[in-house]
Design an enzyme around this catalytic site. Structure first.
Site, mmCIF file in Angstrom:
data_model
loop_
_atom_site.group_PDB
_atom_site.id
_atom_site.type_symbol
_atom_site.label_atom_id
_atom_site.label_comp_id
_atom_site.label_asym_id
_atom_site.label_seq_id
_atom_site.Cartn_x
_atom_site.Cartn_y
_atom_site.Cartn_z
ATOM 1 N N LYS A 39 0.686 -1.088 0.128
ATOM 2 C CA LYS A 39 -0.040 0.069 -0.104
ATOM 3 C C LYS A 39 0.833 1.359 -0.140
ATOM 4 C CE LYS A 39 -4.050 -1.902 -0.147
ATOM 5 N NZ LYS A 39 -4.009 -3.359 0.357
HETATM 6 C C1 LIG Z 1 -5.511 -4.336 0.528
HETATM 7 C C2 LIG Z 1 -6.902 -4.046 0.442
HETATM 8 C C3 LIG Z 1 -7.913 -4.411 1.928
HETATM 9 C C4 LIG Z 1 -7.320 -5.109 2.877
HETATM 10 O O1 LIG Z 1 -6.429 -4.455 3.675
HETATM 11 P P1 LIG Z 1 -5.544 -5.344 4.784
HETATM 12 O O2 LIG Z 1 -4.890 -4.382 5.596
HETATM 13 O O3 LIG Z 1 -4.627 -6.343 4.023
HETATM 14 O O4 LIG Z 1 -6.696 -6.140 5.687
HETATM 15 C C5 LIG Z 1 -9.178 -4.197 1.658
HETATM 16 N N1 LIG Z 1 -9.705 -3.495 0.609
HETATM 17 C C6 LIG Z 1 -9.070 -2.912 -0.414
HETATM 18 C C7 LIG Z 1 -9.636 -2.592 -1.589
HETATM 19 C C8 LIG Z 1 -7.608 -3.402 -0.383
HETATM 20 O O5 LIG Z 1 -6.738 -3.123 -1.543
#
Ligand SMILES: *Cc1c(COP(=O)(O)O)cnc(C)c1O
Length: 378
Positions: free
Chosen positions: A182
């Site tokens: 991210k």
């Molecule tokens: C990465 C992601 C999540 C989940 O995030 P985590 O921190 O891994 O639980 C949820 N929604 C979207 C759109 C994502 O890209």
């Protein structure tokens, strides 16, 4: 041969020193470092309260719980997302109800929402796909009309705004991810934000078993007895995660600028290529530039994926739509044809490398290689 990773994080010496500082201190779990991160994150997003968690999935789950959504309820969301979005609805005991997306952006199509609202509908989870915000003004109108809650899945979109509205400002809560790929990351991590003080207090308990004192309160001063007034989960962010994040948060705009540079280069190099479509950044929208995707003919998508990897380029597919994943087909009876726009995007999309340290030269290599492959018949 050239090797271009799909993603590289932007953790630097400052972040490593911050982690060292925590490792040399006595307190590793949720404490002052987390509080500092929460304050700094709130000051960046402009949302009053931030609660640090272990993931965005946890943020989505706790949001629904805190908003009183669960057994017997329905929550409307998009099939064009990571499965975590819909999984969190199931975790809360509710039922996910999908509606199709917009062709231009891949975001939930607000105009389709009213057609699936029932007595049981309690909330909407919009996903700001790839970093571009959904039409939050329209969603807020619908939510007011039908008394629904809005939980924003802002995993891609910390830096986004649209029509003068920042991410999280029209939702009841906003959920962020600090997962490994991210925009800012601690490997794993997340946060939930809200302007509502009582809900923030409630969320703070829900992240640690429903206990009324955090570990730092229980142990840094004299021992105090604690109670468990409500049932909760184990989702608290720790000081090490917060230490990895604080420096990146301080550099977040500079990091965005570097991804924007790569984004513009791709757009410039790839416009007008035969058989290739790009999604649109809307006017009055500040795109968080999280994932750069191209749409190619579905019959060629997988062969183009393999060809890019054969030339050393890391790729991903974001996303094959949730309703067509095996569990969702079998549990809810979803099938091909249910959400044609999401299915079309899911069958044609390829994500290209996008991160601050990707040089112009490497980005140009990616774009040129893709163009060559498109021209060929692979
Ligand atoms: C990465 C992601 C999540 C989940 O995030 P985590 O921190 O891994 O639980 C949820 N929604 C979207 C759109 C994502 O890209």
């Amino acid at each position: 041969m050239k090797k271009i990773e799909f993603f590289k994080h932007s953790i630097n010496e400052e972040d490593i020193n911050n982690v060292n500082r925590i490792l040399r201190s006595i307190f590793l779990t949720t404490g002052e470092e987390v509080s500092r991160f929460e304050e700094e994150f709130s000051s960046y997003t402009g949302i009053k309260h931030t609660i640090g968690l272990t993931s965005c999935t946890a943020a989505l789950h706790l949001s629904l719980i805190a908003l009183g959504i669960g057994q017997g309820d329905e929550v409307i969301t998009t099939p064009m997302s990571f499965c975590a979005t819909a999984n969190a609805i199931i975790q809360a005991g509710a039922r996910p109800v999908f509606v199709d997306v917009e062709e231009e952006t891949g975001n939930i199509n607000a105009e389709l929402i009213e057609s699936v609202i029932t007595e049981r509908t309690k909330g909407i989870i919009p996903v700001h796909l790839y970093g571009q915000m959904c039409d939050m003004k329209r969603l807020r109108e619908i939510a007011e009309k039908y008394r629904l809650k809005i939980v924003e899945d802002a995993a891609h979109a910390i830096e986004a705004s649209r029509d003068g509205i920042r991410v999280g400002h029209l939702g009841d809560t906003a959920c962020f991810s600090f997962y490994a790929t991210k925009n800012i990351t601690s490997g794993e991590g997340g946060a939930v934000c809200t302007d509502d003080r009582d809900m923030a207090e409630h969320l703070k308990r829900l992240r640690i078993h429903g206990i009324d004192k955090e570990a730092s309160e229980r142990y840094t001063r004299r021992y105090q007895h604690w109670d468990m007034p409500v049932f909760g989960w184990k989702y608290n962010m720790d000081n090490i995660q917060a230490a990895i994040l604080r420096g990146q948060l301080g550099r977040i705009e500079a990091l965005w600028k570097e991804r924007d540079r790569v984004w513009r280069l791709y757009e410039e190099e790839l416009k007008g290529v035969n058989g290739l479509r790009l999604l649109r950044t809307l006017p009055h929208s500040r795109h968080a530039r999280h994932l750069f995707t191209v749409l190619v003919p579905p019959t060629r998508r997988d062969s183009i994926l393999w060809a890019l990897q054969n030339r050393g380029i890391g790729v991903a597919v974001n996303y094959r739509p949730i309703h067509l994943l095996k569990y969702y087909r079998e549990t809810f009876g979803y099938k091909e044809g249910d959400f044609p726009v999401a299915e079309e995007i899911g069958a044609s999309t390829i994500s290209l490398p996008l991160y601050p340290s990707l040089s112009d030269e490497d980005a140009r290599y990616v774009a040129n290689t893709l163009k060559e492959i498109m021209r060929g018949k692979s």
